[in-house]
Write an enzyme that holds these catalytic residues in place. Structure first.
Site, PDB file in Angstrom:
ATOM      1  CB  CYS A 386      -0.890   0.004   0.920  1.00 28.17           C
ATOM      2  SG  CYS A 386      -2.208   1.232   1.124  1.00 28.17           S
ATOM      3  CG  HIS A 518      -3.536  -3.512   2.895  1.00 34.00           C
ATOM      4  ND1 HIS A 518      -2.679  -2.942   3.814  1.00 34.00           N
ATOM      5  CD2 HIS A 518      -4.053  -2.183   2.496  1.00 34.00           C
ATOM      6  CE1 HIS A 518      -2.688  -1.640   4.030  1.00 34.00           C
ATOM      7  NE2 HIS A 518      -3.656  -1.112   3.274  1.00 34.00           N
ATOM      8  CD  GLU A 520      -1.260  -6.298   4.840  1.00 35.41           C
ATOM      9  OE1 GLU A 520      -1.780  -5.197   5.145  1.00 35.41           O
ATOM     10  OE2 GLU A 520      -0.881  -6.539   3.644  1.00 35.41           O
TER      11      GLU A 520
END
Length: 558
Positions: A386, A518, A520
């Site tokens: 990001c 993102h 993750e």
């Protein structure tokens, strides 16, 4: 045709103190019930008045976990997704702010037909609607965590709603699990049960009697202490569960299973079940506790004083380590320390890889740029997330193309080279003409990858979906300059208008990759995300001498 079984509701409450691990306890129990063949979903009830955590300070709340449908939720939703290996949506997180906003809006529309609107029944009915909305034909058990601590004023409407749910769906269809602390008093050498007794008494005052108690402690709980908790709190002795601090959060399902919690729950609720096959989970734990290799990954961030601000990033790194049979040691690097070349060299000395995560605001940005310049020039595997992508572009524009003063308009609206600019639909928000909360580019969006790029190789396909949370993007006016100087735009939105991935060619750098998304948030311990798996693999190869990578594939979910 056999009648569909009633969906069961399991409520998790907390007592004595916050941060006892209610979310991890609930997640681990959900993991166990799913492993027993049950269909499980989860929900978090948060008592704060914010509508969502999207505008909350990361130092106060930790990370904001974004779901596929764009909801900004509590970090516990991330635990739920990782332990259940499933995607949840915005209904998994309910706040007092949402409840009151909905009730007041209904009152203004006249939906209460002139009633005096009160906490009971209007607020509690709204809460019950959200809880019961999680049930369905494809759900056997709804696990609902009630945030806060029993005795908090803010939690009372949620507890009352849970009590009413038990009354409405039947006592045999509801289970209350209370998580409490047994503090150890050093001078007397004892674990004390009195705080837990008072906590259960407070729960009883609102009409709830727990069916089981998870006792958190920093040391093993003797049988006589468990027997005392059973007697004084009026629960079965087998329903007093010892939950001692575990070396890894992924040990918790086995801890609870060894204590018999999942077996007690399924018997108490009359659920069909199968035995748990631990083969694959045991291999995962073996890789967690006894990995073949170890790497050090620096996380260069603004909020490193509160690791929970980067919880999903850390778990994604660990999952990438599991995939490579490698332990991951995280070095927390405050981005401010990397502003100078000397500071970056010192902070990143002897690391095997670097991740630059997301964030907002100008503080620490020059340090992120300094860290990225150091890793780019020294061939250290780097992953940007990001804001990390935006900083990669700014650093490249300044130090490779030579655009002195290049910046993002978020940090310098007057920059002569706005290589990162406000998205068109975010202009009014940035100008203060629209609300800030819930207005970013949020949720899951597709991206098309460029063939034969590193990200294409890592993902193994050309079209991917990732979750997003941002207002700014790479300025298309500078894309041609960036690409001409050697930065590869390796993924864009399907219409080609938004830059989603950038990287350096492997002939220039072994692993220098960033995404506007993102990733993750979609990583699982049993299904690590390919970008994090790739970063850890590159970090292992970066070590001198290189470590042989003869690992088996990561275990899949049970």
């Amino acid at each position: 045709m056999a009648a569909r079984q009633q969906t069961k509701h399991l409520f998790v409450t907390g007592g004595v103190a916050s941060s006892l691990g209610k979310g991890l306890t609930a997640s681990s129990l959900g993991n166990l019930l799913k492993a027993r063949g049950l269909r499980v979903t989860m929900q978090k009830l948060d008592p704060y008045l914010n509508v969502d955590p999207g505008t909350m300070n990361p130092f106060q709340h930790g990370e904001v976990f974004v779901t596929d449908d764009g909801a900004e939720t509590d970090l516990d939703i991330g635990h739920y997704e990782r332990f259940l290996d499933t995607d949840l949506n915005g209904s998994a997180n309910v706040t007092t702010g949402q409840i009151y906003s909905s009730v007041i809006a209904k009152e203004r529309r006249g939906e209460y037909l002139g009633d005096t609107v009160q906490v009971i029944p209007h607020i509690t009915n709204e809460i019950k609607d959200r809880i019961r909305g999680m049930a369905g034909r494809d759900v056997d058990v709804v696990i609902t965590e009630i945030g806060g601590t029993v005795g908090d004023i803010e939690s009372l409407p949620f507890l009352e709603a849970a009590r009413q749910i038990r009354h409405e769906v039947g006592r045999d269809n509801v289970f209350f699990l209370h998580v409490s602390l047994l503090p150890y008093i050093g001078p007397s050498g004892e674990l004390k049960t009195k705080p837990t007794q008072h906590s259960v008494a407070a729960l009883r005052q609102v009409g709830i009697t727990p069916d089981a108690i998870v006792c958190r402690a920093d040391r093993p709980i003797p049988p006589n202490v468990k027997k005392k908790v059973s007697l004084m709190c009026d629960v079965d002795e087998e329903a007093v569960i010892s939950a001692v601090d575990a070396p890894s959060i992924y040990d918790i399902p086995k801890v609870l299973h060894a204590e018999g919690l999942d077996a007690y729950v399924v018997r108490r609720l009359g659920l069909p079940f199968r035995d748990v096959d631990w083969t694959q989970w045991d291999e995962l734990l073996r890789r967690v506790h006894d990995p073949a290799n170890r790497v050090t990954i620096a996380l260069v961030g603004k909020y490193v004083d509160l690791p929970d601000a980067y919880l999903s990033v850390i778990e994604a790194l660990r999952a990438g380590g599991i995939a490579n049979d490698a332990g991951v040691d995280v070095r927390w690097v405050a981005s401010d320390t990397c502003e100078t070349p000397g500071g970056a060299a010192k902070a990143l000395q002897n690391v095997d890889g670097v991740v630059v995560p997301g964030g907002f605001g100008v503080r620490g940005i020059e340090g992120k740029l300094g860290a990225l310049r150091y890793t780019r020039e020294n061939g250290i595997p780097t992953l940007g997330l990001c804001l990390g992508l935006q900083c990669m572009v700014v650093e490249f524009a300044r130090n490779v193309i030579g655009l002195a003063g290049a910046n993002s308009t978020e940090f310098d609206p007057a920059t002569p080279y706005p290589v990162i600019a406000t998205m068109a639909d975010q202009m009014e928000v940035v100008a203060g003409r629209r609300d800030m909360g819930g207005t970013m580019r949020l949720g899951s969006y597709p991206a098309i990858l460029a063939p034969e790029t590193l990200v294409h190789e890592l993902y193994g396909c050309l079209e991917v979906r990732e979750r997003h949370r941002h207002r700014y993007e790479v300025n298309n006016a500078y894309r041609q300059q960036l690409e001409a100087a050697g930065l590869v735009i390796s993924g864009t939105s399907p219409d080609g208008q938004l830059v989603e991935f950038v990287e350096l060619p492997r002939s220039v750098h072994p692993f220098y990759v960033a995404t506007q998304a993102h990733p993750e948030l979609r990583s699982r311990p049993t299904r690590p995300h390919p970008l994090f798996t790739g970063l850890i693999r590159a970090a292992l190869l970066h070590r001198c001498p290189p470590i042989p990578l003869d690992t088996e594939p990561v275990p899949t979910a049970r």
